[in-house]
Design an enzyme around this catalytic site. Structure first.
Site, PDB file in Angstrom:
ATOM      1  N   CYS A 292      37.713  54.743  52.937  1.00  0.00           N
ATOM      2  CA  CYS A 292      37.441  53.944  54.135  1.00  0.00           C
ATOM      3  C   CYS A 292      38.068  52.570  53.948  1.00  0.00           C
ATOM      4  CB  CYS A 292      35.939  53.788  54.355  1.00  0.00           C
ATOM      5  SG  CYS A 292      35.561  52.450  55.524  1.00  0.00           S
TER       6      CYS A 292
ATOM      7  N   ASP B 260      34.873  54.059  42.171  1.00  0.00           N
ATOM      8  CA  ASP B 260      34.681  52.919  41.263  1.00  0.00           C
ATOM      9  C   ASP B 260      33.251  52.862  40.705  1.00  0.00           C
ATOM     10  OD1 ASP B 260      37.326  52.166  41.791  1.00  0.00           O
ATOM     11  OD2 ASP B 260      36.708  51.045  43.570  1.00  0.00           O
TER      12      ASP B 260
ATOM     13  N   ASP C 208      31.826  59.396  44.119  1.00  0.00           N
ATOM     14  CA  ASP C 208      32.249  58.016  44.342  1.00  0.00           C
ATOM     15  C   ASP C 208      33.324  57.682  43.303  1.00  0.00           C
ATOM     16  OD1 ASP C 208      32.100  55.178  45.094  1.00  0.00           O
ATOM     17  OD2 ASP C 208      31.119  54.962  43.128  1.00  0.00           O
TER      18      ASP C 208
ATOM     19  N   HIS D 289      37.977  50.066  56.110  1.00  0.00           N
ATOM     20  CA  HIS D 289      37.415  49.149  57.108  1.00  0.00           C
ATOM     21  C   HIS D 289      36.417  48.152  56.535  1.00  0.00           C
ATOM     22  CE1 HIS D 289      38.299  53.035  59.298  1.00  0.00           C
ATOM     23  NE2 HIS D 289      39.135  52.170  59.850  1.00  0.00           N
TER      24      HIS D 289
HETATM   25 MG    MG Z   1      30.879  52.822  43.087  1.00  0.00          MG
HETATM   26 ZN    ZN Z   2      35.732  53.134  57.662  1.00  0.00          ZN
END
Ligand code: MG
Ligand code: ZN
Length: 206
Positions: A95, A15, A13, A97
């Site tokens: 992503c 952040d 991941d 979205h």
């Molecule tokens: Mg995070």
């Molecule tokens: Zn997405």
């Protein structure tokens, strides 16, 4: 020794895991601050044979706080800084979205926003990854859920939202196999687990 033609990966991941989380959207390279020993951790994992794939929800794009060009600039700066410190990112997947609150064309219930596993599946196809022998490291339970959904092993870090998310998992479940201080410890844990020398933390399987 390793006869599979598929590579193992560590999905990381962004952040709160790889770099410090900031208020609002991280929209320019000047806002980037790596967590301590981030490059060293990624280099350790790469030496152990893992592809490094950053998987990041960037709904800031869906709400108009960020665009693809600025996101690409941030990721280029992130990759450059890590490279200067001896680490390589094999792939960034983002992503853009958001269901309901997003703006067209990004307002959709996509298959990629974590906790959904779409970004991991996409990376697996592009890089030829063995998901069952891969790992996910994140600071949120939705990261963990995405990792679990593809059969990867999971590590929750205490940086970013991690402390709070760990506390939540103790009540609600959904925790990772391992809960560790930060990305550096996550890398050591993964390497040790692959060597069969660490025990899972007590939140396993909840
Ligand atoms: Mg995070
Ligand atoms: Zn997405």
């Amino acid at each position: 020794m390793d006869s599979s033609p598929l590579r193992r990966a560590v999905f990381v991941d962004r952040d709160g895991t790889l770099n410090r989380e900031i208020e609002g959207a991280l929209a320019s390279p000047e806002q980037l601050e790596l967590v301590p020993h981030a490059a060293e951790a990624l280099a350790t994992l790469a030496r152990a044979g893992f592809a490094i794939v950053v998987v990041t929800n960037q709904s800031a794009i869906a709400v108009g706080a960020l665009d693809h060009e600025r996101l690409a600039r941030v990721h280029r700066a992130l990759a450059d800084e890590l490279a200067r410190q001896g680490a390589t990112i094999d792939l960034f997947v983002a992503c853009p979205h958001l269901d309901r609150d997003g703006l067209p064309p990004y307002r959709r219930a996509c298959p990629c926003r974590k906790p959904k596993p779409g970004m991991l599946l996409d990376a697996a196809e592009r890089l030829g990854l063995d998901l069952a022998r891969s790992w996910l490291v994140g600071d949120a339970l939705r990261d963990v859920a995405a990792g679990r959904a593809v059969g990867a092993r999971t590590v929750l870090v205490a940086t970013g939202k991690g402390e709070r998310e760990h506390a939540r998992a103790l009540v609600e479940g959904g925790g990772a196999e391992f809960f560790v201080a930060d990305l550096a410890q996550a890398a050591r844990t993964i390497v040790a687990a692959e060597a069969g020398s660490v025990m899972a933390s007590p939140t396993q399987g909840k």
